[in-house]
Enzyme design. Structure first.
Site, mmCIF file in Angstrom:
data_model
loop_
_atom_site.group_PDB
_atom_site.id
_atom_site.type_symbol
_atom_site.label_atom_id
_atom_site.label_comp_id
_atom_site.label_asym_id
_atom_site.label_seq_id
_atom_site.Cartn_x
_atom_site.Cartn_y
_atom_site.Cartn_z
ATOM 1 N N HIS A 129 -13.170 4.469 8.064
ATOM 2 C CA HIS A 129 -12.483 3.221 7.687
ATOM 3 C C HIS A 129 -13.069 2.636 6.386
ATOM 4 C CE1 HIS A 129 -10.070 -0.422 9.388
ATOM 5 N NE2 HIS A 129 -9.982 -0.360 8.068
ATOM 6 N N ILE A 130 -12.920 3.392 5.314
ATOM 7 C CA ILE A 130 -13.468 2.932 4.025
ATOM 8 C C ILE A 130 -12.366 2.658 2.998
ATOM 9 C CG2 ILE A 130 -15.733 4.026 4.307
ATOM 10 C CD1 ILE A 130 -14.673 6.239 2.330
ATOM 11 N N GLY A 131 -11.139 2.459 3.496
ATOM 12 C CA GLY A 131 -10.016 2.248 2.567
ATOM 13 C C GLY A 131 -10.291 1.192 1.509
ATOM 14 N N SER A 132 -10.873 0.090 1.895
ATOM 15 C CA SER A 132 -11.089 -1.001 0.929
ATOM 16 C C SER A 132 -12.536 -1.045 0.426
ATOM 17 C CB SER A 132 -10.727 -2.344 1.579
ATOM 18 O OG SER A 132 -11.575 -2.606 2.681
ATOM 19 N N THR A 163 -4.152 5.937 7.034
ATOM 20 C CA THR A 163 -5.111 4.990 6.454
ATOM 21 C C THR A 163 -4.733 3.558 6.843
ATOM 22 O OG1 THR A 163 -3.812 4.946 4.409
ATOM 23 C CG2 THR A 163 -5.699 6.434 4.456
ATOM 24 N N ALA A 164 -3.895 3.424 7.887
ATOM 25 C CA ALA A 164 -3.409 2.089 8.274
ATOM 26 C C ALA A 164 -4.204 1.566 9.480
ATOM 27 C CB ALA A 164 -1.921 2.160 8.551
ATOM 28 N N ARG A 165 -3.773 1.928 10.667
ATOM 29 C CA ARG A 165 -4.496 1.552 11.876
ATOM 30 C C ARG A 165 -4.412 2.710 12.871
ATOM 31 N NH1 ARG A 165 -6.818 -1.696 9.290
ATOM 32 N NH2 ARG A 165 -6.878 -3.958 9.584
ATOM 33 N N ASP A 179 -8.641 7.863 8.160
ATOM 34 C CA ASP A 179 -9.634 6.844 7.788
ATOM 35 C C ASP A 179 -9.770 5.801 8.890
ATOM 36 O OD1 ASP A 179 -11.465 5.534 5.992
ATOM 37 O OD2 ASP A 179 -9.882 4.083 5.524
ATOM 38 N N ILE A 203 0.837 -1.207 0.000
ATOM 39 C CA ILE A 203 0.000 0.000 0.000
ATOM 40 C C ILE A 203 0.873 1.258 0.000
ATOM 41 C CG2 ILE A 203 -1.781 1.289 1.253
ATOM 42 C CD1 ILE A 203 -2.835 -1.489 2.251
ATOM 43 N N GLU A 234 -11.814 2.323 17.228
ATOM 44 C CA GLU A 234 -12.994 2.482 16.371
ATOM 45 C C GLU A 234 -13.963 1.310 16.549
ATOM 46 O OE1 GLU A 234 -10.599 2.625 12.653
ATOM 47 O OE2 GLU A 234 -11.666 0.795 12.071
HETATM 48 C C1 DGY Z 1 -7.844 -4.320 6.121
HETATM 49 O O1 DGY Z 1 -8.001 -5.103 5.198
HETATM 50 O O2 DGY Z 1 -6.965 -4.462 6.983
HETATM 51 C C2 DGY Z 1 -8.811 -3.179 6.203
HETATM 52 O O3 DGY Z 1 -8.344 -2.162 6.998
HETATM 53 C C3 DGY Z 1 -10.153 -3.677 6.685
HETATM 54 O O4 DGY Z 1 -10.037 -4.144 7.978
#
Ligand code: DGY
Length: 321
Positions: free
Chosen positions: A287-290, A238-240, A264, A160, A269
């Site tokens: 948390h809509i990255g994917s 956008t990770a954790r 994100d 990523i 959360e």
């Molecule tokens: C992932 O795939 O790690 C996304 O953040 C969804 O949890």
């Protein structure tokens, strides 16, 4: 009675994914998408051969010890796997898999959205329209931070992180990165490596966090490290969530040390630090990255590919070691 392997699916998944799971497994779906706490995970896993789960379920060592004795595998519908104690799972002979690759582009796209949204003051701009406060066009309001040509620091240069770098190159950004190990020149593609992540921070007009959540990265971005960033830097995660010390980042965004934040993901959360809501310079997503149709299908299919391999006696391509 079916002789298909019994598969527990802990969350509602896309229709096509649930349909394929139901075709190939004796499947137990979570029809109302209820939250499975430790007790529910244990009781619902009775007599199952595999579990298809998400990052919302916590497989601690204690839970893992109590799961069905016939369980062979846990496949997570996510690339991140900090919610599963992989060491404990392996110790009891379980195979754990994740879903890398298939969400790389969707997540990198969201990182760019966060970078631009934070830098160009999306929240304040849209609020002006929605609240009917837009007067005449003028030359001095809502001035953001220019992204093109600036330095981008990427913390975590895995798939990523590299996809973020690729997109940022289209903005003529100078890419800096810090990673557990240096990439090959081909993968680096001109990015500047910093063995010590703290050395990268002083170069990062923009910081994109793309590393996994581990005990080592917990609250990496704290007040001391935020101070190392150039004044007016933009920070995007956008990770954790737990990689950032929220209190420190919010304080820095209030003081102007940080000119914008794009988030994100959040520690704890779906709860999150309410201070983010009072920041005019925060671009916030849930948390809509994917979260694209194609990506979520691909994640489910990848998780099922892994389970199919395991039940065919082969090695799953995404086995966590
Ligand atoms: C992932 O795939 O790690 C996304 O953040 C969804 O949890």
């Amino acid at each position: 009675m079916s002789d298909l392997p019994v598969l527990l699916v802990t969350r509602r998944l896309p229709v096509a994914v649930e349909a394929r799971a139901a075709r190939d497994y004796d499947v137990r779906l979570n029809a109302d998408d209820s939250q499975y706490d430790a007790d529910a995970l244990i009781s619902n896993s009775r007599d199952v051969d595999a579990i298809l789960t998400c990052s919302t379920e916590k497989f601690t060592a204690d839970v893992i010890e109590k799961l069905s004795p016939r369980l062979r595998a846990i496949a997570t519908f996510s690339v991140g796997y900090e919610h599963i104690d992989v060491t404990a799972a392996k110790a009891r002979g379980l195979i754990v898999t994740n879903t890398p690759d298939v969400l790389t582009n969707a997540t990198a796209d969201i990182a760019l959205l966060c970078l631009l949204g934070a830098a160009r003051r999306q929240y304040e701009s849209t609020a002006m329209l929605r609240e009917s406060r837009w007067g005449r066009w003028d030359a001095t309001s809502l001035l953001g931070v220019h992204m093109t040509g600036k330095r981008l620091g990427i913390l975590g240069m895995g798939r990523i992180g590299r996809a973020v770098a690729k997109r940022a190159r289209a903005f003529d950004m100078e890419i800096h990165y810090s990673n557990r190990s240096r990439l090959t020149p081909g993968l680096e593609d001109g990015a500047i490596f910093h063995d010590n992540p703290e050395d990268m921070l002083s170069q990062a007009d923009f910081l994109s966090i793309n590393c996994p959540s581990t005990p080592e990265t917990y609250h990496f971005l704290d007040a001391r490290r935020i101070d190392l960033l150039p004044d007016g830097a933009v920070v995007v995660n956008t990770a954790r969530g737990d990689i950032v010390d929220d209190e420190a980042l919010i304080t820095a965004a209030m003081s102007g040390k940080i000119s914008g934040v794009g988030m994100d993901v959040y520690e704890g959360e779906p709860k999150f630090h309410e201070g983010y809501l009072s920041l005019p310079n925060a671009f916030l997503l849930p948390h809509i990255g994917s979260a694209t149709v194609d990506t979520r299908d691909a994640m489910g299919f990848r998780a099922l590919d892994n389970l199919d391999a395991i039940f065919a006696g082969k090695e799953a391509q995404d086995t966590l070691t």
